[in-house]
Write an enzyme that holds these catalytic residues in place. Structure first.
Site, PDB file in Angstrom:
ATOM      1  N   ARG A 230     -23.661   6.168 -10.600  1.00  0.00           N
ATOM      2  CA  ARG A 230     -23.456   5.115  -9.341  1.00  0.00           C
ATOM      3  C   ARG A 230     -24.557   5.339  -8.428  1.00  0.00           C
ATOM      4  NH1 ARG A 230     -21.438   5.079  -4.230  1.00  0.00           N
ATOM      5  NH2 ARG A 230     -20.539   6.986  -4.601  1.00  0.00           N
TER       6      ARG A 230
ATOM      7  N   SER B 282      -7.234   4.647   3.705  1.00  0.00           N
ATOM      8  CA  SER B 282      -7.846   4.415   2.480  1.00  0.00           C
ATOM      9  C   SER B 282      -9.076   5.219   2.114  1.00  0.00           C
ATOM     10  CB  SER B 282      -8.215   3.136   2.236  1.00  0.00           C
ATOM     11  OG  SER B 282      -9.513   2.667   2.716  1.00  0.00           O
TER      12      SER B 282
ATOM     13  N   ARG C  87     -29.520  13.807   3.700  1.00  0.00           N
ATOM     14  CA  ARG C  87     -30.724  13.821   2.823  1.00  0.00           C
ATOM     15  C   ARG C  87     -31.642  12.521   2.968  1.00  0.00           C
ATOM     16  NH1 ARG C  87     -28.837  14.137  -2.477  1.00  0.00           N
ATOM     17  NH2 ARG C  87     -26.508  13.713  -1.543  1.00  0.00           N
TER      18      ARG C  87
ATOM     19  N   SER D  87       0.768  -1.115   0.102  1.00  0.00           N
ATOM     20  CA  SER D  87      -0.146  -0.099   0.169  1.00  0.00           C
ATOM     21  C   SER D  87       0.772   1.123  -0.149  1.00  0.00           C
ATOM     22  CB  SER D  87      -0.924  -0.057   1.173  1.00  0.00           C
ATOM     23  OG  SER D  87      -1.729   1.238   1.276  1.00  0.00           O
TER      24      SER D  87
ATOM     25  N   HIS E 242     -20.231  14.654  -6.091  1.00  0.00           N
ATOM     26  CA  HIS E 242     -21.486  14.592  -5.330  1.00  0.00           C
ATOM     27  C   HIS E 242     -21.934  15.967  -4.852  1.00  0.00           C
ATOM     28  CE1 HIS E 242     -23.220  13.797  -1.095  1.00  0.00           C
ATOM     29  NE2 HIS E 242     -22.669  12.440  -1.432  1.00  0.00           N
TER      30      HIS E 242
ATOM     31  N   ASN F 205     -23.896   1.899  -3.311  1.00  0.00           N
ATOM     32  CA  ASN F 205     -23.349   0.806  -4.066  1.00  0.00           C
ATOM     33  C   ASN F 205     -22.029   0.462  -3.995  1.00  0.00           C
ATOM     34  OD1 ASN F 205     -25.873  -0.384  -4.934  1.00  0.00           O
ATOM     35  ND2 ASN F 205     -25.691   0.017  -6.972  1.00  0.00           N
ATOM     36  N   SER F 206     -21.148   1.830  -3.794  1.00  0.00           N
ATOM     37  CA  SER F 206     -19.672   1.532  -3.839  1.00  0.00           C
ATOM     38  C   SER F 206     -19.107   0.602  -2.689  1.00  0.00           C
ATOM     39  CB  SER F 206     -18.992   2.972  -3.541  1.00  0.00           C
ATOM     40  OG  SER F 206     -19.349   3.348  -2.296  1.00  0.00           O
TER      41      SER F 206
END
Length: 534
Positions: free
Chosen positions: A361, A38, A245, A31, A229, A365-366
């Site tokens: 996306r 991360s 939201r 890494s 975003h 879902n990420s």
């Protein structure tokens, strides 16, 4: 020799490492930073799953929502697998200790995110990504997985379209090391760092793995699709999660009037805000009606961020917000098995174009993608390694890179690349951002082409070899420069509007572009083409 080399230690890389280790592989995770640093931490709001099929929700609805958000660029087979495995993924995360928030019946709590009518997003307060990341890292330590931190990926070693190792720069002492392996998994994150000072991402999101894969000859796909975003703190680029939201927050203008359904898809909400701002209006997130008790219960991190950076209180004040580059849908083209177009090379997480997100996306879902396809990548990389014999790789390239770095250190620092990095970030936000057109994008491409010689000849002021941050950031910037070219050239070729790619000169979606874009290295040129989704 390593069986499976995982490059990147976010949620995708850690999941892949755990799966490969479970299958008996000798695993090493390398890494650039540290596992707990991360970008997975930025996924605050939640992770999607259909935990119970009833009149409120179903796997079929989830598949349809994800495919609809992709604007026909998602791959149905991959999306189906992804959605069908969602409950299994959450159950696994729960079993290894992720502290999900619970409802009154002690079931995993779920909230509503944009682009769906169902409450489908599981969460851990507003620390979801962080909690998942820490739990995965704990499991890696428990399973004695080896880590090599502070090593920057420079190149993949390729012979006859087979990847058999990678070359890294040891950040601590500037030494070059080569690691041979039977299988490599790239889990190096996205490339929103191109939009420097206009992104919610950390400074380390510079597309290193994607750049290395491209230079090695792998196909990249959909590089033009960047998600902005809607709600980052104005002037700070600090993310305020969609959970704000989802829990009932409003978006209001300077007259305190709502102007859009807050849970429309992110691209629509972000463009509506940007348009208002360019008409001279200010946009605010209004959470005052939720009350302090609820805010403290479901978004304590965001309340603290707002107070620390803006000296405002969510329960009393309107919070000024603005769109920022947040997530990159494009990346290294992979199959349903997480395989790239190069043998022995796999990819997962934000660095991969896995056929899930397409042109846009869905929020939530990420995190599901990094765990679902992290497992798939780990399993297939481990299987790939089982039947391979140990081999030797020549080290000539290491010596060449050592000489190249010595040349960089010798160069006089006539101009700072940092000013170019700042210029590029702002130029891309304005010209290759939420609203695009040929003239502005061509201006961005001309800027890149005019800077080519200057960028190749940049020197650095710091000549030391011990923790030379100046050197690391120059190498990262060269990756940003390459990725920027791929973004704008892909965006120019896609003469339509689709999802996050909105062109004012081609406002409609065109059936002729129901295809994924491909970026491929052809000698020293970038080749952009379109392929059918098969």
């Amino acid at each position: 020799m390593i069986d499976v080399l995982v490059i990147g230690s976010g949620g995708a890389g850690l999941t892949a490492a755990l799966k490969a280790k479970e299958l008996g592989s000798k695993v090493l995770v390398v890494s650039k930073t540290y596992p707990t640093h991360s970008q997975t931490c930025q996924a605050q709001g939640g992770i999607n799953a259909v935990l119970k099929e009833d009149e409120q929700d179903s796997v079929e609805n989830y598949i349809n929502d994800t495919y609809k958000a992709s604007h026909k660029l998602g791959k149905i087979e991959n999306i189906k697998l992804f959605c069908e495995k969602s409950k299994e993924t959450i159950t696994w995360l729960d079993s290894i200790g992720v502290p999900f928030s619970r409802d009154a019946n002690a079931n995993i709590a779920q909230r509503k995110f944009g682009g769906t009518k169902a409450k489908r997003t599981c969460y851990s307060s507003d620390y979801t990504g962080l909690k998942i990341l820490h739990t995965l890292y704990d499991q890696c330590i428990k399973n004695s997985i080896d880590f090599l931190n502070e090593h920057l990926l420079l190149e993949l070693l390729v012979k006859d379209s087979k990847v058999n190792g990678a070359i890294f720069l040891n950040i601590e002492n500037s030494k070059i090391i080569q690691i041979e392996t039977k299988s490599i998994i790239l889990a190096t994150g996205g490339y929103a760092g191109v939009y420097h000072q206009c992104t919610t991402n950390s400074y380390s999101s510079t597309g290193d793995g994607i750049a290395a894969a491209y230079k090695a000859g792998a196909k990249l796909s959909n590089m033009e699709f960047i998600q902005f975003h809607p709600t980052s703190l104005e002037g700070k680029n600090i993310l305020i999660s969609e959970s704000a939201r989802g829990e009932g927050g409003y978006l209001v203008d300077s007259k305190e009037q709502r102007f859009i359904d807050e849970l429309r898809p992110r691209d629509e909400v972000a463009r509506a805000i940007y348009k208002k701002q360019h008409q001279g209006d200010k946009i605010y997130l209004d959470l005052r009606h939720l009350g302090l008790e609820k805010i403290e219960a479901v978004m304590p991190q965001e309340r603290k961020l707002v107070y620390d950076f803006m000296k405002l209180k969510m329960e009393k004040d309107l919070i000024p917000v603005s769109p920022s580059a947040h997530y990159t849908m494009g990346g290294i083209l992979t199959t349903i098995d997480a395989k790239t177009t190069l043998e022995n090379l796999y990819a997962c997480g934000e660095c991969a174009q896995s056929g899930i997100h397409g042109a846009n996306r869905l929020g939530g879902n990420s995190l599901l993608e990094i765990v679902t396809f992290g497992k798939i990548a780990g399993e297939n990389a481990a299987k790939n390694s089982k039947n391979k014999e140990t081999f030797e790789v020549e080290r000539r390239r290491v010596q060449e890179i050592e000489k190249e770095l010595e040349e960089i250190l010798k160069k006089e620092c006539k101009t700072s690349f940092y000013s170019t990095k700042n210029e590029l970030g702002k130029l891309f936000f304005n010209n290759v951002g939420l609203f695009r057109e040929k003239k502005k994008m061509q201006k961005a491409l001309d800027y890149l082409e005019n800077k080519k010689e200057e960028i190749e000849n940049f020197g650095i002021a710091d000549k030391s070899k011990i923790h030379n941050k100046n050197l690391i950031e120059l190498l990262e910037f060269k990756n940003i420069y390459l990725i920027a070219q791929l973004i704008v050239k892909s965006a120019l070729k896609r003469e339509e509007s689709r999802g996050a790619h909105y062109r004012v000169d081609f406002e409609n979606e065109k059936e002729t572009f129901d295809k994924i874009s491909i970026s491929l290295k052809k000698e020293e040129n970038i080749d952009i083409l379109f392929e059918e989704i098969v």
